[in-house]
Scaffold this motif. Sequence first.
Motif, mmCIF file in Angstrom:
data_model
loop_
_atom_site.group_PDB
_atom_site.id
_atom_site.type_symbol
_atom_site.label_atom_id
_atom_site.label_comp_id
_atom_site.label_asym_id
_atom_site.label_seq_id
_atom_site.Cartn_x
_atom_site.Cartn_y
_atom_site.Cartn_z
ATOM 1 N N TYR A 64 -3.256 7.310 2.449
ATOM 2 C CA TYR A 64 -2.243 8.470 1.727
ATOM 3 C C TYR A 64 -2.847 9.198 0.645
ATOM 4 O O TYR A 64 -3.941 8.768 0.157
ATOM 5 C CB TYR A 64 -1.094 7.654 1.534
ATOM 6 C CG TYR A 64 -1.047 6.950 0.316
ATOM 7 C CD1 TYR A 64 -0.630 7.331 -1.035
ATOM 8 C CD2 TYR A 64 -1.668 5.882 0.225
ATOM 9 C CE1 TYR A 64 -0.926 6.732 -2.159
ATOM 10 C CE2 TYR A 64 -1.619 4.731 -1.031
ATOM 11 C CZ TYR A 64 -1.223 5.379 -2.162
ATOM 12 O OH TYR A 64 -1.490 4.681 -3.247
ATOM 13 N N GLU A 65 -2.195 10.448 0.411
ATOM 14 C CA GLU A 65 -2.901 11.307 -0.642
ATOM 15 C C GLU A 65 -2.862 10.605 -1.933
ATOM 16 O O GLU A 65 -1.674 10.165 -2.508
ATOM 17 C CB GLU A 65 -2.088 12.464 -0.460
ATOM 18 C CG GLU A 65 -2.637 13.465 -1.361
ATOM 19 C CD GLU A 65 -1.709 14.874 -1.574
ATOM 20 O OE1 GLU A 65 -2.005 15.572 -2.364
ATOM 21 O OE2 GLU A 65 -1.292 15.118 -0.542
ATOM 22 N N GLY A 66 -3.674 10.320 -2.714
ATOM 23 C CA GLY A 66 -3.751 9.766 -3.782
ATOM 24 C C GLY A 66 -4.035 8.363 -3.956
ATOM 25 O O GLY A 66 -3.837 7.835 -4.975
ATOM 26 N N PRO B 214 3.233 10.645 -1.213
ATOM 27 C CA PRO B 214 1.900 10.526 -1.874
ATOM 28 C C PRO B 214 2.297 10.109 -3.437
ATOM 29 O O PRO B 214 3.234 10.078 -3.716
ATOM 30 C CB PRO B 214 1.935 12.484 -2.176
ATOM 31 C CG PRO B 214 2.701 13.064 -1.090
ATOM 32 C CD PRO B 214 3.848 11.904 -0.951
ATOM 33 N N ARG B 215 1.127 9.894 -3.989
ATOM 34 C CA ARG B 215 1.225 9.070 -5.382
ATOM 35 C C ARG B 215 1.593 10.000 -6.360
ATOM 36 O O ARG B 215 1.019 11.176 -6.539
ATOM 37 C CB ARG B 215 -0.251 8.690 -5.647
ATOM 38 C CG ARG B 215 -0.171 7.618 -6.781
ATOM 39 C CD ARG B 215 -1.651 7.012 -7.014
ATOM 40 N NE ARG B 215 -1.646 6.267 -8.182
ATOM 41 C CZ ARG B 215 -2.752 5.406 -8.356
ATOM 42 N NH1 ARG B 215 -3.845 5.487 -7.636
ATOM 43 N NH2 ARG B 215 -2.614 4.987 -9.341
#
Length: 189
Positions: free
Chosen positions: A68-70, A170-171
């Motif tokens: 996932y993003e981050g 996302p984080r």
Amino acid sequence: MKNRDRIIRYYQGTDNGELAARLIDLADSTAKGRPYAVSEFVSPGAVQIGETIQAHVPSLVLKTFGGYEGAERVKLAFVSADYDGPVDFGIIACRLSWDDRYRLLGHRDVLGSLMSLGVGRERFGDIIMQDAGAVLLADTKLVPYLQQNFTKIAMVSIAIEEMPLWDIAPRQEKVKEIKTTVASLRLDA
């Protein structure tokens, strides 16, 4: 790779010599004809090692992905510059759920239970804590083992189900603003 020994010696000073050697082997296998080669999950500092290796081999492109993003823990892929197909990082997301009225479980509990099963830290990525459960990013080859053996966390029964990677949010970076008064703007004050 002609600078192999120099790179390994440099990273041995930070106790990452063995990881640097493994990543160089992956880069060499891609440089010798494979379209791409993917590492196991690595810590954030290992990305710098991958970037150093990629800088010495201009025919390769370095890609990172953690599910996932981050993501903090990611897999590195050395990809041939002339390859334009998809890269299979071999990452799957597993939703861990439990009845939280018995006990509030934390990241440390989930990580400890996984490590007690004998699963190496390089086999799984981030553990994202949620209200009544967690999301575990793991190597796809690890999932059957987890489904069979990972049944409890700190005496609390858990259920494991696969979930799509795109369902992970996302984080969010946590920023703490601090206001203070200083005597001087000089750094040595």
